[in-house]
Design a protein around this motif. Structure first.
Motif, PDB file in Angstrom:
ATOM      1  N   ALA A 120       0.830  -1.200   0.000  1.00 33.23           N
ATOM      2  CA  ALA A 120       0.000   0.000   0.000  1.00 33.23           C
ATOM      3  C   ALA A 120       0.866   1.252   0.000  1.00 33.23           C
ATOM      4  CB  ALA A 120      -0.927  -0.002   1.216  1.00 33.23           C
ATOM      5  N   LEU A 121       1.998   1.206   0.701  1.00 33.81           N
ATOM      6  CA  LEU A 121       2.932   2.327   0.672  1.00 33.81           C
ATOM      7  C   LEU A 121       3.514   2.527  -0.713  1.00 33.81           C
ATOM      8  CD1 LEU A 121       4.974   1.940   4.003  1.00 33.81           C
ATOM      9  CD2 LEU A 121       3.573   3.904   3.341  1.00 33.81           C
ATOM     10  N   ASP A 122       3.958   1.429  -1.327  1.00 33.83           N
ATOM     11  CA  ASP A 122       4.572   1.512  -2.655  1.00 33.83           C
ATOM     12  C   ASP A 122       3.597   2.043  -3.694  1.00 33.83           C
ATOM     13  OD1 ASP A 122       6.845   0.461  -1.514  1.00 33.83           O
ATOM     14  OD2 ASP A 122       6.469  -1.592  -2.187  1.00 33.83           O
ATOM     15  N   GLU A 123       2.324   1.729  -3.539  1.00 32.54           N
ATOM     16  CA  GLU A 123       1.324   2.137  -4.528  1.00 32.54           C
ATOM     17  C   GLU A 123       0.671   3.480  -4.186  1.00 32.54           C
ATOM     18  OE1 GLU A 123      -1.484  -1.021  -5.088  1.00 32.54           O
ATOM     19  OE2 GLU A 123       0.038  -2.434  -5.810  1.00 32.54           O
ATOM     20  N   ASN A 124       1.204   4.153  -3.161  1.00 31.72           N
ATOM     21  CA  ASN A 124       0.648   5.442  -2.747  1.00 31.72           C
ATOM     22  C   ASN A 124      -0.866   5.350  -2.576  1.00 31.72           C
ATOM     23  OD1 ASN A 124       0.641   8.143  -1.998  1.00 31.72           O
ATOM     24  ND2 ASN A 124       0.549   8.906  -4.114  1.00 31.72           N
ATOM     25  N   ALA A 125      -1.287   4.372  -1.790  1.00 38.44           N
ATOM     26  CA  ALA A 125      -2.712   4.109  -1.592  1.00 38.44           C
ATOM     27  C   ALA A 125      -3.396   5.274  -0.879  1.00 38.44           C
ATOM     28  CB  ALA A 125      -2.887   2.824  -0.787  1.00 38.44           C
ATOM     29  N   GLN A 126      -4.725   5.284  -0.961  1.00 37.57           N
ATOM     30  CA  GLN A 126      -5.541   6.288  -0.292  1.00 37.57           C
ATOM     31  C   GLN A 126      -6.439   5.603   0.741  1.00 37.57           C
ATOM     32  OE1 GLN A 126      -5.256   9.793  -1.154  1.00 37.57           O
ATOM     33  NE2 GLN A 126      -3.454   8.822  -2.042  1.00 37.57           N
ATOM     34  N   VAL A 127      -6.714   6.312   1.824  1.00 39.35           N
ATOM     35  CA  VAL A 127      -7.651   5.833   2.836  1.00 39.35           C
ATOM     36  C   VAL A 127      -8.986   6.493   2.523  1.00 39.35           C
ATOM     37  CG1 VAL A 127      -8.119   5.583   5.296  1.00 39.35           C
ATOM     38  CG2 VAL A 127      -5.751   5.720   4.480  1.00 39.35           C
ATOM     39  N   ILE A 128      -9.970   5.688   2.103  1.00 41.35           N
ATOM     40  CA  ILE A 128     -11.191   6.234   1.515  1.00 41.35           C
ATOM     41  C   ILE A 128     -12.431   5.738   2.256  1.00 41.35           C
ATOM     42  CG2 ILE A 128     -12.545   6.464  -0.611  1.00 41.35           C
ATOM     43  CD1 ILE A 128     -10.036   5.913  -2.200  1.00 41.35           C
ATOM     44  N   PRO A 129     -13.144   6.633   2.927  1.00 41.06           N
ATOM     45  CA  PRO A 129     -14.454   6.281   3.493  1.00 41.06           C
ATOM     46  C   PRO A 129     -15.549   6.537   2.463  1.00 41.06           C
ATOM     47  CG  PRO A 129     -13.813   8.440   4.253  1.00 41.06           C
ATOM     48  CD  PRO A 129     -12.719   7.969   3.334  1.00 41.06           C
ATOM     49  N   ASN A 130     -16.698   5.943   2.679  1.00 41.62           N
ATOM     50  CA  ASN A 130     -17.809   6.146   1.735  1.00 41.62           C
ATOM     51  C   ASN A 130     -18.601   7.395   2.108  1.00 41.62           C
ATOM     52  OD1 ASN A 130     -18.820   5.021   4.092  1.00 41.62           O
ATOM     53  ND2 ASN A 130     -20.420   3.852   3.056  1.00 41.62           N
ATOM     54  N   ARG A 131     -17.888   8.515   2.152  1.00 39.13           N
ATOM     55  CA  ARG A 131     -18.496   9.809   2.419  1.00 39.13           C
ATOM     56  C   ARG A 131     -17.882  10.843   1.479  1.00 39.13           C
ATOM     57  NH1 ARG A 131     -21.356   6.929   4.466  1.00 39.13           N
ATOM     58  NH2 ARG A 131     -22.318   6.910   6.539  1.00 39.13           N
ATOM     59  N   LYS A 132     -18.644  11.860   1.132  1.00 37.42           N
ATOM     60  CA  LYS A 132     -18.160  12.883   0.213  1.00 37.42           C
ATOM     61  C   LYS A 132     -17.266  13.891   0.924  1.00 37.42           C
ATOM     62  CE  LYS A 132     -21.834  12.713  -3.255  1.00 37.42           C
ATOM     63  NZ  LYS A 132     -22.828  13.501  -4.015  1.00 37.42           N
ATOM     64  N   ALA A 133     -16.437  14.564   0.126  1.00 39.84           N
ATOM     65  CA  ALA A 133     -15.569  15.599   0.661  1.00 39.84           C
ATOM     66  C   ALA A 133     -16.385  16.653   1.383  1.00 39.84           C
ATOM     67  CB  ALA A 133     -14.760  16.235  -0.467  1.00 39.84           C
ATOM     68  N   GLN A 134     -15.823  17.153   2.476  1.00 34.43           N
ATOM     69  CA  GLN A 134     -16.423  18.194   3.314  1.00 34.43           C
ATOM     70  C   GLN A 134     -17.664  17.714   4.070  1.00 34.43           C
ATOM     71  OE1 GLN A 134     -16.942  21.819   1.047  1.00 34.43           O
ATOM     72  NE2 GLN A 134     -14.743  22.242   1.100  1.00 34.43           N
ATOM     73  N   SER A 135     -17.909  16.412   4.079  1.00 39.26           N
ATOM     74  CA  SER A 135     -19.014  15.886   4.885  1.00 39.26           C
ATOM     75  C   SER A 135     -18.550  15.529   6.294  1.00 39.26           C
ATOM     76  CB  SER A 135     -19.628  14.653   4.224  1.00 39.26           C
ATOM     77  OG  SER A 135     -18.687  13.588   4.173  1.00 39.26           O
ATOM     78  N   MET A 136     -17.234  15.353   6.467  1.00 43.11           N
ATOM     79  CA  MET A 136     -16.696  15.042   7.784  1.00 43.11           C
ATOM     80  C   MET A 136     -15.242  15.470   7.826  1.00 43.11           C
ATOM     81  SD  MET A 136     -16.320  10.916   7.611  1.00 43.11           S
ATOM     82  CE  MET A 136     -14.937  10.176   6.735  1.00 43.11           C
ATOM     83  N   THR A 137     -14.653  15.418   9.007  1.00 42.20           N
ATOM     84  CA  THR A 137     -13.254  15.789   9.163  1.00 42.20           C
ATOM     85  C   THR A 137     -12.521  14.709   9.962  1.00 42.20           C
ATOM     86  OG1 THR A 137     -11.758  17.607   9.757  1.00 42.20           O
ATOM     87  CG2 THR A 137     -13.550  17.119  11.303  1.00 42.20           C
ATOM     88  N   TRP A 138     -11.206  14.842  10.028  1.00 38.30           N
ATOM     89  CA  TRP A 138     -10.351  13.835  10.647  1.00 38.30           C
ATOM     90  C   TRP A 138      -9.497  14.471  11.730  1.00 38.30           C
ATOM     91  CZ3 TRP A 138      -9.334   9.120   7.426  1.00 38.30           C
ATOM     92  CH2 TRP A 138     -10.048   9.139   6.217  1.00 38.30           C
ATOM     93  N   ARG A 139      -9.203  13.740  12.797  1.00 43.41           N
ATOM     94  CA  ARG A 139      -8.254  14.155  13.822  1.00 43.41           C
ATOM     95  C   ARG A 139      -7.548  12.909  14.361  1.00 43.41           C
ATOM     96  NH1 ARG A 139      -9.437  18.422  11.999  1.00 43.41           N
ATOM     97  NH2 ARG A 139      -9.639  20.438  13.070  1.00 43.41           N
ATOM     98  N   THR A 140      -6.558  13.146  15.205  1.00 41.83           N
ATOM     99  CA  THR A 140      -5.933  12.045  15.936  1.00 41.83           C
ATOM    100  C   THR A 140      -6.576  11.941  17.310  1.00 41.83           C
ATOM    101  OG1 THR A 140      -4.207  13.600  16.606  1.00 41.83           O
ATOM    102  CG2 THR A 140      -3.723  12.139  14.754  1.00 41.83           C
ATOM    103  N   GLU A 141      -6.450  10.788  17.920  1.00 44.75           N
ATOM    104  CA  GLU A 141      -7.003  10.540  19.256  1.00 44.75           C
ATOM    105  C   GLU A 141      -5.903   9.901  20.096  1.00 44.75           C
ATOM    106  OE1 GLU A 141      -9.966  11.418  20.350  1.00 44.75           O
ATOM    107  OE2 GLU A 141     -10.926   9.852  21.535  1.00 44.75           O
TER     108      GLU A 141
END
Length: 275
Positions: A120-141
């Motif tokens: 996944a690193l070599d292929e520059n993978a993406q972490v993709i949820p089934n939600r549209k852009a600007q519908s949610m945000t991300w943080r660390t916990e």
């Protein structure tokens, strides 16, 4: 006429291709078993709120290097709603590269971890949820266990900021009062400023936030709460561009770079009654 001739030629070519495919299928029926049908599906979400797998792994690496800021805590990533209508309880998420994909399990509190995978690193993978852009945000916990109720530890939050910036979790859109503008936007160094405008989110709507270290106690000023809304005369215009849109009453800033407050400083929350 030239257009008609071209159209006729294309039609004949298509017919020929179809005939050849049908003939091949007939020959297969006679000479061997029929292959199982293959279904090709496209992702329904054409505007995903995706993040870089490589950047998130870099954030995990930074957490390991700087674990001394929060020695008893572990790292998780967290999803937060950005729009009122966003359903946070039915999110599916995958890591997707050019040839690899695997699911990511999201806990009931909307937190998750991602496994390390070299392909996944070599292929520059993406972490993709089934939600549209600007519908949610991300943080660390990053939470040290065993703290008193309604408190966080400042060292944990310092590390949350640094990992979040390294992992590329902060939204890029225009935000309240020009939040997060200027140099060092994408680096952990931004968190070393005395008063960085990095938005943290509390568990409930806030009445006040205080810093407590030994006998020293200081209540944060109102401009450090509610995404600095008290300093924004155009709040109604700017709010849709902030990744805090529906959680603005839970947001606060901290003096992360002010080392007169040690890492063991407690951040105490007083919540609104009858939220």
């Amino acid at each position: 006429m030239p257009g008609c001739l071209a159209s006729t030629a294309m039609h004949i070519a298509l017919v020929a291709v179809c005939a050849a495919m049908c003939a091949g299928a007939t020959a297969q029926d006679k000479n061997g078993p029929t292959l199982a049908p293959v279904t090709i599906s496209a992702k329904a979400n054409r505007d995903p709120v995706e993040k870089s797998y490589r950047k998130m792994i870099r954030g995990m690496d930074l957490f390991e290097r700087e674990h001394s800021l929060a020695p008893a805590a572990s790292l998780r990533f967290k999803l937060l709603p950005r729009r009122r209508e966003t359903d946070m309880n039915t999110i599916d998420m995958e890591v997707i590269g050019s040839t690899i994909d695997f699911p990511v399990t999201i806990a009931a509190d909307h937190t998750f971890t991602i496994p390390r995978d070299q392909k996944a690193l070599d292929e520059n993978a993406q972490v993709i949820p089934n939600r549209k852009a600007q519908s949610m945000t991300w943080r660390t916990e990053i939470r040290t266990p065993g703290l008193p109720p309604n408190t966080r530890r400042l060292g944990d939050l310092r590390l949350e900021c640094r990992v979040g910036m390294e992992a590329g979790l902060v939204s890029r859109s225009r935000s309240i009062a020009g939040l997060l503008v200027g140099a060092a936007l994408d680096t952990p160094a931004y968190c070393d400023r005395k008063a960085p405008l990095y938005l943290f989110f509390s568990d409930k709507p806030l009445f006040s936030v205080a810093l407590v270290a030994g006998t020293r106690r200081e209540i944060l000023s109102i401009d450090k709460l509610y995404a600095a809304a008290s300093d924004d005369p155009k709040l109604s215009e700017d709010l849709p561009d902030c990744d805090c849109e529906v959680l603005v009453d839970r947001t606060y800033f901290l003096p992360l770079g002010d080392r007169s407050w040690p890492d063991d400083t407690l951040v105490e929350f007083e919540y609104m009654e009858g939220e």
